[in-house]
Structure formats: C-alpha cells, structure tokens
Scaffold this motif. Sequence first.
Motif, PDB file in Angstrom:
ATOM      1  N   ARG B  84     -21.607 -42.115  25.130  1.00 50.03           N
ATOM      2  CA  ARG B  84     -20.600 -40.842  25.299  1.00 50.03           C
ATOM      3  C   ARG B  84     -21.492 -39.699  26.160  1.00 50.03           C
ATOM      4  N   ASN B  85     -20.549 -38.798  26.685  1.00 52.28           N
ATOM      5  CA  ASN B  85     -21.285 -37.955  27.506  1.00 52.28           C
ATOM      6  C   ASN B  85     -20.636 -36.433  27.258  1.00 52.28           C
ATOM      7  N   GLY B  86     -21.584 -35.374  27.282  1.00 52.83           N
ATOM      8  CA  GLY B  86     -21.174 -34.082  26.865  1.00 52.83           C
ATOM      9  C   GLY B  86     -21.689 -33.101  27.764  1.00 52.83           C
ATOM     10  N   LEU B  87     -21.029 -32.279  28.194  1.00 50.42           N
ATOM     11  CA  LEU B  87     -21.558 -31.090  29.075  1.00 50.42           C
ATOM     12  C   LEU B  87     -22.610 -30.212  28.330  1.00 50.42           C
ATOM     13  N   ARG B  88     -23.623 -29.868  28.814  1.00 52.25           N
ATOM     14  CA  ARG B  88     -24.640 -29.019  28.232  1.00 52.25           C
ATOM     15  C   ARG B  88     -24.381 -27.442  28.583  1.00 52.25           C
ATOM     16  N   ARG B  89     -23.074 -27.102  27.995  1.00 53.20           N
ATOM     17  CA  ARG B  89     -22.372 -25.719  28.463  1.00 53.20           C
ATOM     18  C   ARG B  89     -23.143 -24.819  27.882  1.00 53.20           C
ATOM     19  N   ASP B  90     -23.472 -24.813  26.634  1.00 56.00           N
ATOM     20  CA  ASP B  90     -24.133 -23.562  26.090  1.00 56.00           C
ATOM     21  C   ASP B  90     -25.511 -23.337  26.639  1.00 56.00           C
ATOM     22  N   GLU B  91     -26.362 -24.284  26.739  1.00 52.80           N
ATOM     23  CA  GLU B  91     -27.725 -24.117  27.469  1.00 52.80           C
ATOM     24  C   GLU B  91     -27.663 -23.640  28.785  1.00 52.80           C
ATOM     25  N   ILE B  92     -26.608 -24.297  29.642  1.00 50.31           N
ATOM     26  CA  ILE B  92     -26.614 -23.938  31.126  1.00 50.31           C
ATOM     27  C   ILE B  92     -25.892 -22.274  31.101  1.00 50.31           C
ATOM     28  N   GLU B  93     -24.940 -21.899  30.181  1.00 50.04           N
ATOM     29  CA  GLU B  93     -24.697 -20.619  30.374  1.00 50.04           C
ATOM     30  C   GLU B  93     -25.499 -19.678  29.708  1.00 50.04           C
ATOM     31  N   HIS B  94     -26.675 -19.967  28.854  1.00 44.72           N
ATOM     32  CA  HIS B  94     -27.711 -19.324  28.348  1.00 44.72           C
ATOM     33  C   HIS B  94     -28.856 -18.938  29.376  1.00 44.72           C
ATOM     34  N   ARG B  95     -28.810 -19.906  30.265  1.00 42.25           N
ATOM     35  CA  ARG B  95     -29.898 -19.864  31.521  1.00 42.25           C
ATOM     36  C   ARG B  95     -29.457 -19.418  32.792  1.00 42.25           C
ATOM     37  N   LEU B 100     -21.359 -21.665  35.349  1.00 44.41           N
ATOM     38  CA  LEU B 100     -20.692 -22.986  35.068  1.00 44.41           C
ATOM     39  C   LEU B 100     -18.910 -22.425  35.219  1.00 44.41           C
ATOM     40  N   ASP B 101     -18.724 -20.943  34.808  1.00 40.03           N
ATOM     41  CA  ASP B 101     -17.451 -20.646  34.906  1.00 40.03           C
ATOM     42  C   ASP B 101     -16.871 -20.863  36.429  1.00 40.03           C
ATOM     43  N   LEU B 102     -17.814 -20.232  37.384  1.00 38.56           N
ATOM     44  CA  LEU B 102     -17.665 -20.240  38.643  1.00 38.56           C
ATOM     45  C   LEU B 102     -17.292 -21.575  39.377  1.00 38.56           C
ATOM     46  N   VAL B 103     -18.188 -22.562  38.621  1.00 40.57           N
ATOM     47  CA  VAL B 103     -18.275 -24.091  39.195  1.00 40.57           C
ATOM     48  C   VAL B 103     -16.909 -24.553  38.687  1.00 40.57           C
ATOM     49  N   LEU B 104     -16.546 -24.514  37.279  1.00 38.32           N
ATOM     50  CA  LEU B 104     -15.420 -25.069  36.857  1.00 38.32           C
ATOM     51  C   LEU B 104     -13.949 -24.539  37.494  1.00 38.32           C
ATOM     52  N   ARG B 105     -14.148 -23.288  37.776  1.00 41.74           N
ATOM     53  CA  ARG B 105     -12.854 -22.681  38.568  1.00 41.74           C
ATOM     54  C   ARG B 105     -12.526 -23.216  39.733  1.00 41.74           C
ATOM     55  N   GLU B 106     -13.786 -23.453  40.563  1.00 40.76           N
ATOM     56  CA  GLU B 106     -13.696 -23.899  42.104  1.00 40.76           C
ATOM     57  C   GLU B 106     -13.334 -25.223  41.882  1.00 40.76           C
TER      58      GLU B 106
END
Lengths: 111, 111
Positions: B84-95, B100-106
């Motif tokens: 299974r796969n998961g996005l490392r969302r919190d870690e990327i947001e922290h750094r 990620l918001d920009l990327v996901l929106r686009e």
Amino acid sequence: MKAMPSRDTSDVAIPDVAELDLFVIMDALSGPARRSIVLALAERDGVPCGQFGLSIAKSTAARHFRVLLEAGLIRQWDDGNIKRNGLRRDEIEHRFPGLLDLVLREARTTR
Amino acid sequence: MKAMPSRDTSDVAIPDVAELDLFVIMDALSGPARRSIVLALAERDGVPCGQFGLSIAKSTAARHFRVLLEAGLIRQWDDGNIKRNGLRRDEIEHRFPGLLDLVLREARTTR
C-alpha cells in the motif's frame, strides 16, 4: 525530434500570467544552473546575460535562459547592446502564492 | 551509467523529513503519471500499487513509485500480500509549507 534551441531568444513563447504552469516552472527549477540564475535575479534585477558567473558554455547558458523564459520565471529586455534579465516575481506570487519564497529559501541553503 | 531500477523497492533510500529536498520533490512532480499517483493518495490513503488506474507498463509504474519514494513524497507498507502507498503529507507540509496545496490544486485542474 526537438529542434535545437537557438541562442536567439526572440522566438521564445513567453507565457502570460494566466498561462503559467506550476509543473513547467518546477521542471525549470530542477536544474541547479537555472536555480542560480533565479536566485541571482531575486537579489538583483536586470542582470545582463553574461554576468551571472556561470561556468558553463554560452550555448548551454542560452538554453537555460530559454527554459526559464518559456516557463515564465524570467523576462528579458534590451538595454542598448545588452540583454537584461528579471524575475517575474509578482506574477508568479500571484499565481502560485508562496512558491518563490520556498524556492529561494531552499536555493539559498543549498548553493 | 545509472543502474536500471529494480521493481523491488526494498533497497530504496527513503529520506527522512530533514533530508527532504525541495528540488528533488519538484523533479519527481514534473511527471504527469507521478502527479496522478500523488493526487490519488491525497484523496485516499493506502492505495495498493496496482490500483491507481495507470495505463502504463508495470515496470514503468514501479519506476515512478521508486522516484516518489526516493523524493520522500510517498511511503509504502506491506499489508499481507499487497503493497500500500501513502502520501507523506504532514512531513512535506512541515518542511515546505504550502507546497502540497499548490501542487494538488494545480494537479486537479490539469488532470
């Protein structure tokens, strides 16, 4: 086959602000030489093409400028016999808020 | 010459949060197939490797997962016989706050 980019950038398709593409911008920023151009322009507007202190061939530098122009990261203008460069900071900030700050901060720590 | 990436990702060097590199992440996001994986994981955590609806060869998909793992964008874990796969969302947001918001929106507007 892709045509060889010419050193003359007069035929480059410059995206306007609505056409800026985040992933084209990111791709352009993936090259360290291009990042160093962007970083230099964040610190000083209007740097002439030959004055970025890049230790690469002129034709390679010209290709980098072309990629940056096509991505919409920079603009160029003629000033007598020299071509000056500027970062399209406000437009990029408007389309992708926070992106340039992230990029410049990271580029500074890794140069 | 770069070694051919194997389909087994057990030897992939996974960066921890302090090692995340903005430009490696951007480079990883420059591929549309990889963006679609990231986008799918933003919408649903734990998607198995074979269920992203990618119409590409298994070996190509495996290469994309490897690039995403090495960039630190995703994590993988075993769940019985499936990976299974998961996005490392919190870690990327922290750094890289806001990235990620920009990327996901686009990525949503261009898929």
